[in-house]
Design a protein around this motif. Structure first.
Motif, PDB file in Angstrom:
ATOM      1  N   CYS A   1       0.817  -1.125   0.056  1.00 31.95           N
ATOM      2  CA  CYS A   1      -0.035   0.135   0.027  1.00 31.95           C
ATOM      3  C   CYS A   1       0.789   1.028   0.036  1.00 31.95           C
TER       4      CYS A   1
ATOM      5  N   TYR B   1      -2.667   6.780   7.475  1.00 32.16           N
ATOM      6  CA  TYR B   1      -2.619   5.868   6.497  1.00 32.16           C
ATOM      7  C   TYR B   1      -2.273   4.354   7.012  1.00 32.16           C
TER       8      TYR B   1
ATOM      9  N   TYR C   1      -5.447   2.975   8.893  1.00 31.73           N
ATOM     10  CA  TYR C   1      -6.231   2.519   7.695  1.00 31.73           C
ATOM     11  C   TYR C   1      -5.691   0.983   7.182  1.00 31.73           C
TER      12      TYR C   1
ATOM     13  N   ARG D   1      -7.975  -2.202   7.429  1.00 30.38           N
ATOM     14  CA  ARG D   1      -8.461  -2.987   6.313  1.00 30.38           C
ATOM     15  C   ARG D   1      -7.990  -4.494   6.313  1.00 30.38           C
TER      16      ARG D   1
ATOM     17  N   GLU E   1      -9.696  -7.904   5.905  1.00 33.48           N
ATOM     18  CA  GLU E   1      -9.613  -9.003   4.996  1.00 33.48           C
ATOM     19  C   GLU E   1      -9.084 -10.311   5.267  1.00 33.48           C
TER      20      GLU E   1
ATOM     21  N   PRO F   1     -15.817  -3.122  -0.906  1.00 38.10           N
ATOM     22  CA  PRO F   1     -14.673  -3.010  -0.278  1.00 38.10           C
ATOM     23  C   PRO F   1     -14.584  -2.256   1.021  1.00 38.10           C
TER      24      PRO F   1
ATOM     25  N   ALA G   1     -14.141   0.669   3.631  1.00 40.82           N
ATOM     26  CA  ALA G   1     -13.966   1.923   3.556  1.00 40.82           C
ATOM     27  C   ALA G   1     -13.318   2.443   4.713  1.00 40.82           C
TER      28      ALA G   1
ATOM     29  N   LYS H   1     -10.644   6.704   5.763  1.00 38.83           N
ATOM     30  CA  LYS H   1     -10.362   6.913   4.355  1.00 38.83           C
ATOM     31  C   LYS H   1     -10.586   8.434   3.874  1.00 38.83           C
TER      32      LYS H   1
ATOM     33  N   THR I   1      -3.203   3.160  -4.243  1.00 39.14           N
ATOM     34  CA  THR I   1      -2.743   2.073  -3.735  1.00 39.14           C
ATOM     35  C   THR I   1      -3.638   1.621  -2.484  1.00 39.14           C
ATOM     36  N   ILE I   2      -4.479   2.175  -2.187  1.00 32.26           N
ATOM     37  CA  ILE I   2      -4.807   2.519  -0.557  1.00 32.26           C
ATOM     38  C   ILE I   2      -5.642   1.245  -0.673  1.00 32.26           C
ATOM     39  N   ASP I   3      -6.133   0.637  -1.611  1.00 33.82           N
ATOM     40  CA  ASP I   3      -7.246  -0.476  -1.575  1.00 33.82           C
ATOM     41  C   ASP I   3      -6.641  -1.815  -2.159  1.00 33.82           C
TER      42      ASP I   3
END
Length: 804
Positions: free
Chosen positions: A392, A520, A523, A527, A531, A568, A570, A574, A610-612
């Protein structure tokens, strides 16, 4: 409390500091109504130093100090700034012990002395030379405590100092490749050059219009040649050295016509610059010319350089050279060509700094060229980095690494005249200040450097906590992301600072950068946790294939993963990240996105794009499930599901290591501590290389650069059992061969690393496990040049025969 330390051969002066952290009850000198005295004999550069001081004090406090040239007896306080003799003369009897210059203070040194003055205090800032005046003014700015209408200095503060290393600078490349510099105009550059000088930087390295980069950026306020001329003049105005990084990129310098054309181009560029003190030509990255051709060409370059800048020096590095070229280069140096001024050690040099110093004739000084701007696939990668951050945040994200930079400095700087760091943008701003300050005083306390950074650039009221926040950002990146307690602590700290900050601080790009990183990191951690849980749910279903039926298990698992892709994560952070990215673009032209801000590429710091990216095995796993869906045979589907859920199972008596996962590499051998090997020539580091469709385990690896082995060690083996090793060779470099040994016995000889990774199996010689232990050693073909990478091992299974 006073501290003193004396320095040896390279140390040009005594450092004496009285003061330090300011407690609430410490006495201070009130300078809110001070008058600045500038000697009438001040040079233009010294006048600029005074203007820097006055401007920065006004910016921070709202108070503009008047500047006069004679001592004002009626002023409530006086700040005298200038050359030593002139300030001593101005101060007269008020200077007291200040009148005698300490013999140990050498070039660029300064002294700051405080006098109580019976209620009318004086602060005397005197430089040994014009640069000393500049650096003395900068140090005063680092020590002043300021707020709206308030300017104070600890009453006990005294310092007499000069730098240990004569070269302390940074490369500032105005080109599209950077994540911000290409948007800066000359006033912005002047501000940044002044900021670097505050921490003792005395040189800047410029880049010519033609490099290994695009010729145009949509952010350019001026054409590259015009900007280069303007920056050279700015540096000359402040009395700072101008270096030029000038790559030799023609494919064949053995052709006379190519040489003449290149020399003409170099002459056109160099002759336009108002000031050039040195030109550094990298041997590679970019460029790839053998030394026997390159060095005669550079002799011609020296002649061209001296036409317009007779005193300028020419330097060269052996970057990218393999062993053969390195030997050839050293042999030429032993002939001691007179036109060569010195040698540069930087990224992609096969020899370590200490080995290069031993190989190079003593007449040639060595300059360090440390890469402080990249996080991975670089000279000094971030140690123990988690794959989630790699995927990321990428190679050029906002990266304060203060304690690591201090360790690199201690390892890398000895034997050199100092450094000009390699930078690709202002993402490494904290690292620049750490290198500048340590180049002046290698014993300086890193935490105090950060507090000075915050006082000089951010907000005195937040200095202690902002400094702690920068250390927290570095801690965020150490170890597995899932269990790192620093991430929440650091986020909460910066949230508090945000809530307390005024408009000016919130608009400050350095503040914005730190806050962006804190959000960042958190986050990505949040995330990844979501996942990873989704992946676990899918695997839990697949493991029930016997009761559910293979087909049903595949359908249910794929539905879980499909939902994760369709909806996805959030998270509440974000939106704030997107707002901060916009703020950074508006404040300094920082390009954190390709479509939004015209960044040159995702790999150049544009990590908003590339955050996600997936942070689990969703893509690989869904591809396997899609294959199984196409097969109507239930038994074959069951075999396929079993292969998925048991992919890493080593079976009875076996062992499995994911060598890029910090939590799953129990057998990896790390023979050397980070401080003794921050470029990972002798001990492995987690490396990265990702391609679409790879499982996560192949996207991370254990790697060592150049010739040392990557090793895993096992104890408790059955001496009577036969073993085999299964291994995946992955990474980001596939142009080399690997060899695997087991306790000195060959498991496989030189093998071309497969471009498409897949598990490979080999028998382990019985002799190697006869004592119940085993060390597996991987080496790449010796003598490699370029970046030295390739010995990159992703997964290792040690399997006992008869097991799966």
């Amino acid at each position: 409390m006073a501290t003193m330390h004396f320095r040896g051969a390279l140390g040009l002066g005594l450092v004496l500091v009285c003061g330090g952290l300011l407690r609430a009850d410490d006495a201070t000198i009130d300078l809110a109504r001070a008058v600045v005295v500038e000697p009438a004999t001040a040079t233009a550069a010294e006048k600029r130093a005074v203007r820097l001081l006055v401007d920065d004090v006004a910016r921070r406090s709202g108070v503009t100090w008047p500047v006069v040239q004679t001592w004002p007896d009626d002023a409530p306080a006086v700040v005298a700034v200038g050359a030593y003799a002139a300030v001593a003369d101005l101060a007269g009897p008020r200077g007291g012990a200040f009148a005698n210059l300490p013999r140990s203070i050498g070039p660029e040194g300064y002294r700051i002395h405080t006098e109580p003055g019976q209620g009318k205090p004086a602060v005397l800032v005197a430089g040994v030379d014009s640069r000393g005046v500049l650096f003395g003014a900068g140090r005063l700015l680092r020590e002043l405590r300021t707020s709206k209408g308030r300017i104070a200095l600890p009453a006990s503060f005294q310092i007499a100092t000069s730098p240990k290393y004569p070269l302390r600078g940074h490369q500032l490349g105005y080109r599209p490749k950077t994540n911000s510099y290409d948007a800066w105009d000359l006033p912005r550059w002047e501000r940044y050059i002044r900021d670097l000088a505050i921490f003792g930087a005395n040189a800047v390295e410029l880049l010519p219009p033609r490099t290994d980069d695009d010729a145009y950026s949509p952010h350019f306020p001026l054409p590259p040649m015009e900007m280069m001329v303007g920056m050279s003049k700015l540096l000359d105005d402040y009395g700072l050295d101008v270096w030029v990084w000038y790559p030799a990129m023609d494919p064949d310098y053995s052709k006379p016509e190519a040489v003449e054309a290149e020399l003409k181009q170099w002459d056109e560029v160099l002759s336009k610059l108002p000031r050039v003190d040195a030109v550094f030509v990298p041997g590679g990255d970019p460029g790839h010319t053998p030394p026997k051709v390159l060095m005669p060409f550079l002799e011609r370059v020296a002649g061209v350089l001296h036409r317009s800048h007779p005193k300028a020096a020419l330097w060269v590095s052996p970057q990218g050279f393999n062993q053969e070229w390195t030997d050839e280069f050293v042999a030429i140096l032993k002939q001691e060509p007179a036109w060569l001024a010195g040698v540069v050690h930087g990224p992609q040099v096969r020899l370590s700094m200490s080995d290069l110093r031993k190989a190079v004739p003593a007449r040639y000084p060595i300059r360090a060229y440390p890469d402080i701007t990249h996080n991975q696939q670089c000279q000094f990668p971030a140690p123990d980095w988690d794959l989630a951050f790699s995927n990321c945040e990428g190679r050029e994200s906002i990266n304060p690494r203060p304690t690591q930079q201090a360790a690199i400095f201690k390892y890398y700087q000895p034997g050199t005249i100092g450094s000009l760091t390699y930078s690709e943008g202002c993402n490494d701003d904290v690292n620049k200040c750490v290198w500048s300050a340590l180049g002046w005083d290698p014993d300086a306390d890193v935490a105090e450097i950060l507090r000075q950074y915050a006082r000089a650039y951010i907000d005195d009221a937040q200095a202690d906590r902002f400094a702690e926040g920068l250390l927290g950002l570095e801690r965020n990146w150490r170890g597995p992301i899932a269990t790192n307690p620093s991430i929440d602590k650091t986020l909460n700290l910066f949230r508090d600072l945000e809530n307390e900050a005024g408009l000016a601080t919130r608009a400050n790009w350095r503040f914005q950068q730190a806050v962006y990183r804190a959000y960042y990191d958190a986050y990505v951690r949040d995330r990844r946790a979501v996942e990873q849980d989704q992946e676990k749910q899918a695997y839990d279903v697949l493991r029930k294939y016997s009761s559910l039926g293979a087909g049903a298990a595949v359908e249910q698992a794929d539905a879980i993963l499909a939902k994760a892709a369709a909806e996805p994560f959030a998270g509440p952070l974000k939106a704030r990240l997107r707002a901060l990215a916009e703020d950074l673009f508006l404040s300094i032209g920082m390009q954190l996105s390709v479509p939004l801000y015209d960044a040159i590429g995702v790999d150049r710091g544009a990590n908003l794009d590339t955050i996600d990216v997936p942070l689990n095995d969703r893509l690989w796993l869904r591809a396997r499930l899609a294959e199984l869906k196409r097969n109507p045979n239930e038994a074959e589907q069951a075999d396929g599901v079993r292969a998925i859920v048991e992919r890493t199972d080593p079976g009875p008596g076996g062992f499995y290591d994911d060598l890029g996962d910090l939590a799953r590499q129990p057998h990896l051998v790390r023979p050397v501590d980070y401080a003794d090997d921050p470029d990972f020539r002798r001990s492995p580091v987690v490396g990265f290389g990702t391609r679409a469709g790879w499982p996560v385990a192949w996207s991370q690896n254990a790697q060592i650069v150049y010739d040392a082995p990557v090793q895993v060690h096992y104890d408790g083996l059955d001496p009577k059992a036969a073993y085999r090793v299964k291994v995946v060779y992955a990474g980001d470099s596939f142009r080399n061969k690997l060899r695997l040994d087991a306790d000195g016995e060959v498991v496989h000889d030189w093998l071309q690393k497969p471009v498409n990774p897949a598990p490979l199996e080999f028998a382990v010689p019985a002799k190697a496990t006869a004592d119940g232990s085993l060390t597996l050693s991987w080496r790449q073909e010796p003598g490699k040049g370029a970046n030295g990478r390739g010995n990159q091992i992703a997964e290792v299974w040690l399997l006992r025969n008869g097991s799966r």
